[in-house]
Enzyme design. Structure first.
Site, PDB file in Angstrom:
ATOM      1  N   ARG A  86      37.931  35.267 125.075  1.00 40.05           N
ATOM      2  CA  ARG A  86      36.666  35.655 125.176  1.00 40.05           C
ATOM      3  C   ARG A  86      35.760  36.612 125.814  1.00 40.05           C
ATOM      4  NH1 ARG A  86      36.469  30.914 123.233  1.00 40.05           N
ATOM      5  NH2 ARG A  86      38.268  30.690 123.866  1.00 40.05           N
ATOM      6  N   THR A  87      36.542  36.498 127.205  1.00 37.40           N
ATOM      7  CA  THR A  87      36.002  37.800 128.042  1.00 37.40           C
ATOM      8  C   THR A  87      36.459  39.601 127.666  1.00 37.40           C
ATOM      9  OG1 THR A  87      36.616  35.764 129.820  1.00 37.40           O
ATOM     10  CG2 THR A  87      36.426  37.775 130.404  1.00 37.40           C
ATOM     11  N   LYS A 115      59.254  48.726 135.969  1.00 34.65           N
ATOM     12  CA  LYS A 115      59.798  49.467 136.429  1.00 34.65           C
ATOM     13  C   LYS A 115      59.930  49.837 138.573  1.00 34.65           C
ATOM     14  CE  LYS A 115      59.101  53.335 132.959  1.00 34.65           C
ATOM     15  NZ  LYS A 115      58.649  54.322 132.872  1.00 34.65           N
ATOM     16  N   ARG A 136      41.415  41.724 134.889  1.00 29.26           N
ATOM     17  CA  ARG A 136      41.495  40.314 135.101  1.00 29.26           C
ATOM     18  C   ARG A 136      42.888  39.475 135.924  1.00 29.26           C
ATOM     19  NH1 ARG A 136      40.631  35.104 130.974  1.00 29.26           N
ATOM     20  NH2 ARG A 136      38.637  35.491 132.269  1.00 29.26           N
ATOM     21  N   HIS A 169      35.145  34.026 138.978  1.00 25.54           N
ATOM     22  CA  HIS A 169      34.898  34.492 137.503  1.00 25.54           C
ATOM     23  C   HIS A 169      33.659  35.174 136.902  1.00 25.54           C
ATOM     24  CE1 HIS A 169      35.103  35.485 133.584  1.00 25.54           C
ATOM     25  NE2 HIS A 169      36.318  34.654 133.074  1.00 25.54           N
TER      26      HIS A 169
HETATM   27  C1  NCD Z   1      37.633  30.642 131.852  1.00 25.70           C
HETATM   28  C2  NCD Z   1      38.784  30.858 132.586  1.00 25.70           C
HETATM   29  O1  NCD Z   1      39.692  32.307 131.942  1.00 25.70           O
HETATM   30  O2  NCD Z   1      38.511  31.236 133.870  1.00 25.70           O
HETATM   31  N1  NCD Z   1      37.669  31.092 130.425  1.00 25.70           N
HETATM   32  C3  NCD Z   1      36.841  32.060 130.090  1.00 25.70           C
HETATM   33  O3  NCD Z   1      36.857  33.034 130.589  1.00 25.70           O
HETATM   34  N2  NCD Z   1      35.648  31.871 129.064  1.00 25.70           N
HETATM   35  C4  NCD Z   1      38.335  29.417 131.407  1.00 25.70           C
HETATM   36  C5  NCD Z   1      38.947  28.397 131.391  1.00 25.70           C
HETATM   37  O4  NCD Z   1      39.870  29.681 131.074  1.00 25.70           O
HETATM   38  O5  NCD Z   1      39.491  27.332 131.245  1.00 25.70           O
END
Ligand code: NCD
Length: 356
Positions: A86-87, A115, A136, A169
């Site tokens: 989703r993100t 490398k 991320r 997040h």
């Molecule tokens: C979350 C995350 O990655 O922290 N997912 C997301 O970004 N929607 C929650 C999760 O992974 O449980």
């Protein structure tokens, strides 16, 4: 806004989180989006309003063409070294809405890190080709390191934290706030509501960031429902106490449902078990919403989940009017588009669109 280029890494790194936050943005705009602590109420309202404006404009072909013209001269790099559906996709969609071109590295083994290149050198490389880094990482604090590093380079491009370790997040918390704003639009907004969080609150970074943003609202009560060994971190509770927020800690969801205005469910983050050196066995039935539990809730309550889910929300709940997690997911695209528009200073252009 304080300038990251005027502070050395060791001094910056050792600052308390609220001071760090003041280097990433101010009440008008963000330089980088790294910590939930950098957002105040006025910004949450402004970003929500901009997201809604973008959502409305995007309803027509002409509106889409207009939006795509706003940032068609910019390029975004999506650097995701942790799994994401989703993100990642909502950031892609947000970039497409505004016309940004994209590049991606999702698996560092396909980049020169394999490398032996350092992450510092990798992201400096990305910034040579792109105008925005969305990242991320499983490494807590890496996004702030990258923001500092790039601010001290010849290409000080903005960085958005799309999830860092077990800690933060912030853009998920923004979309959660936007979802709550919309859910409570006709019943007084978020102020004064009782928000119940359930699941793995120790390692769930979405809850940690949302708990911080909710401190910006008047009279919100936060209730954290988790087994003792997965309860929310003391650092968040300390912040709530400092800000005079009423909160409670519980270990069974059912008794909390009748008084909840929103319930925020999360899955067990067991991918951390190996690193934590512990497995967490608990009675999952105490942290679950099924067809029976939903009947205990207020008729206008909202059920949220950052997703992915396992079995903490039964699919039988999906068609209940209180289940907002599918809308929540789509809200992520709008709020991320609003955030990117605002990072590049095109929000006035969008708010002033007169074609609809
Ligand atoms: C979350 C995350 O990655 O922290 N997912 C997301 O970004 N929607 C929650 C999760 O992974 O449980």
């Amino acid at each position: 806004m304080r300038k990251l280029a005027e502070i050395d890494w060791e001094t910056f790194h050792s600052l308390p989180v609220h001071e760090k936050a003041s280097y990433f943005g101010n009440d008008q705009r963000e330089q980088h989006v790294i910590l939930a602590q950098q957002f105040r109420r006025a910004r949450l309202d402004a970003l929500g309003a901009l997201a809604t404006r973008i959502r409305r404009i995007a309803k027509t072909h002409a509106g889409n063409d207009f939006l795509q013209g706003t940032l068609s001269h910019k390029r975004a790099m999506l650097f995701f070294s942790q799994p994401s559906t989703r993100t990642f996709l909502s950031f892609c969609a947000a970039c497409e809405i505004l016309g940004l071109k994209m590049g991606e590295v999702r698996n560092p083994s396909t980049s020169s890190e394999f490398k032996g290149e350092s992450r510092d050198d990798s992201v400096r490389t990305f910034s040579s080709y792109f105008d925005l880094i969305i990242m991320r990482s499983e490494i807590g604090g890496l996004a702030e390191r990258v923001a500092w590093l790039l601010s001290n380079s010849e290409r000080p491009v903005p960085v958005i934290n799309a999830g860092s370790g077990k800690d933060q997040h912030p853009t998920q918390a923004l979309l959660d706030i936007y979802t709550l704003q919309r859910s409570f639009e006709s019943c007084g907004g978020i102020d004064g509501k009782r928000i119940v969080f359930a699941g793995d609150l120790k390692r769930g970074r979405t809850v940690r960031s949302l708990a911080v943003l909710l401190t910006q609202y008047e009279g919100v009560e936060q209730c954290f429902v988790a087994p003792d060994d997965l309860q929310i971190g003391e650092d968040i509770l300390k912040l709530l106490r400092e800000r005079g927020i009423t909160y409670s800690l519980r270990d069974d969801l059912r008794p909390e449902l009748a008084s909840a205005d929103a319930v925020y469910m999360t899955r067990v983050q067991d991918e951390w078990d190996v690193a934590d050196g512990a497995t967490h066995a608990f009675d999952a039935a105490r942290y679950r919403i099924g067809a029976d539990e939903v009947l205990l809730m207020k008729p206008d309550a909202a059920i949220l989940h950052p997703l992915p889910r396992r079995d903490e929300i039964s699919p039988a709940v999906d068609h209940d009017t209180r289940a907002v997690y599918w809308r929540q997911m789509r809200n992520g695209m709008w709020i991320r588009a609003a955030l990117i528009a605002s990072l590049f200073g095109v929000e006035d252009e969008i708010l002033g669109y007169a074609g609809d």
